[in-house]
Write a protein that holds these residues in place. Structure first.
Motif, mmCIF file in Angstrom:
data_model
loop_
_atom_site.group_PDB
_atom_site.id
_atom_site.type_symbol
_atom_site.label_atom_id
_atom_site.label_comp_id
_atom_site.label_asym_id
_atom_site.label_seq_id
_atom_site.Cartn_x
_atom_site.Cartn_y
_atom_site.Cartn_z
ATOM 1 N N CYS A 3 -7.582 -2.539 3.044
ATOM 2 C CA CYS A 3 -7.012 -1.352 3.451
ATOM 3 C C CYS A 3 -7.681 -0.488 2.227
ATOM 4 N N HIS A 14 0.331 -4.143 5.737
ATOM 5 C CA HIS A 14 -0.907 -4.255 6.278
ATOM 6 C C HIS A 14 -1.426 -4.699 5.839
ATOM 7 N N CYS A 31 1.087 -1.111 -0.020
ATOM 8 C CA CYS A 31 0.327 0.133 -0.017
ATOM 9 C C CYS A 31 0.699 1.132 0.202
ATOM 10 N N SER A 40 0.563 3.648 1.959
ATOM 11 C CA SER A 40 1.360 3.996 3.627
ATOM 12 C C SER A 40 2.238 2.924 3.677
HETATM 13 ZN ZN ZN Z 1 -2.795 1.403 3.457
#
Ligand code: ZN
Ligand code: FXY
Length: 375
Positions: free
Chosen positions: A175, A68, A46, A48
């Motif tokens: 996510c 994550h 991701c 992030s």
């Molecule tokens: Zn994420």
């Protein structure tokens, strides 16, 4: 039964900001009370994971194991865990749901007080790490750290999956894809015939697009500086494109013009505070809403003129699209199984776990929406 022992396995360890990760042998401690240890099957990268690895404007926490968005199989459970057992299939989430706090009890929030985004690189329960190399702690990332063959997470930070759900496909529901759908459905509550502008056509932006399309939005305008994103956007319902580099005027002026006065809903899916302002300025007065989704890199503070807000616009932000993870994400999984939502299309690349740095590169170059790492 025998109590779980420490496991030695391979993990992608980030030693410093922006430094390539290296696959190292790490020790993974047994799950503590209310925790589970998971054998990771698939994990996606991701934005992030990249933003916090680069750490621009964020506190650098290293050495650290990122990741994550993941699926896996429970390997062992800690004391007190009653709703999960060895062999269960799970989806990991960075936002848990304790079901007991003020937020979990409110129908207005998914910001669980006890299992919210863990920002210190530690486990929620005891502020310690479960990872180490020869006794030296390796920090976690948002309580998940899925870039490892095994990881320990709080048992209330996982969504249980039925065994027929394909683990290699749905990590993105942990996510990005869930976030985009929730932003369109729960946060903005996009309605039939509305006009939507999406800033940033990565996996999150294109999940907003699909969510808006399913709600009957009539114009879905995608904004991105990478023209390669446009063709792919059409698959998810984007109807028009703006490449800011093709215009002399600021993007909000372009949007105002083509929508005669601004869009009903704008979504910031990049993580840039200037673009957040642009999103607010691209909304119409009265009811226009700008939804902030991206995690910023670099400058953290945003500023905007008060005028548009006094004129009735709303500025809203969301983590995970507002979904209460354990109680609501199973609905999205079911919709996927019934083919009511498209998810496979967000996975544009697949790599063996050992090639994680290549995956980071693909994401940074804007070549891929999601890259599944097979662990
Ligand atoms: Zn994420
Ligand atoms: O990708 C989505 N959410 C992130 C995991 C949240 C990161 C927030 C950074 C604060 C530590």
């Amino acid at each position: 039964p025998l109590s779980p022992q420490t496991i030695t396995c391979k993990a992608a360890v980030a030693w410093g900001p922006g430094e390539p990760m290296s696959i190292e042998e790490v020790q993974v401690a047994p799950p503590q009370p209310m925790e589970v240890r998971i054998k990771v099957v698939a994990t996606t990268i991701c934005r992030s994971d990249i933003t916090l690895w680069e750490s621009r404007g964020h506190i650098p926490i290293f050495p650290r194991i990122f990741g994550h968005e993941a699926t896996g199989i429970v390997e062992s459970v800690g004391e007190g865990v009653t709703d999960l057992r060895e062999g269960d299939h799970v989806l990991t989430v960075f936002q848990g749901e304790c079901k007991k706090c003020r937020h979990c009890k409110s129908d207005k929030s998914n910001a669980c007080e006890t299992l919210g985004v863990e920002g210190n690189g530690l486990m929620h329960s005891d502020q310690k790490t479960r990872f180490s190399i020869n006794g030296k702690p390796i920090y976690h990332f948002v309580g998940v750290s899925s870039f490892s063959e095994y990881t320990v997470v709080h048992s209330e930070c996982v969504v249980k999956l039925s065994p027929d759900v394909p683990l290699g496909k749905i990590s993105v529901l942990g996510c990005s894809v869930a976030t985009g759908f929730g932003a369109a459905w729960k946060i903005a509550n996009v309605g039939k015939g509305s006009t939507v502008v999406i800033f940033g056509l990565g996996a999150v932006g294109l999940a907003v697009a699909q969510g808006a399309k399913l709600r009957g939005a009539s114009r879905i305008i995608g904004v991105d500086i990478n023209p390669d994103k446009f063709e792919r956007g059409k698959i998810f319902g984007v109807t028009e494109f703006i490449n800011p580099n093709d215009y002399k005027q600021p993007t909000q002026e372009v949007v105002k013009e083509i929508t005669t006065g601004g869009a009903d809903y704008c979504f910031e899916c990049v993580g840039n505070v200037e673009l957040m302002r642009t999103a607010l300025e691209s909304c119409c007065d009265g009811w226009g809403m700008a939804v902030l989704i991206g995690v910023p890199s670099g400058k953290m503070e945003l500023s905007a003129h008060y005028g548009p807000l006094l004129n009735g616009r709303t500025l809203k932000g969301t983590l995970l699209g507002g979904w209460k993870t354990r109680s609501e994400l199973p609905t999205l999984v079911e919709m996927y199984m019934k083919k009511e939502i498209q998810i496979d299309e967000y996975v544009t690349h697949e790599l063996p776990f050992a090639d994680i740095n290549k995956g980071y590169q693909l994401m940074k170059e804007g070549k891929c929406l999601r890259c599944v790492l097979h662990v």
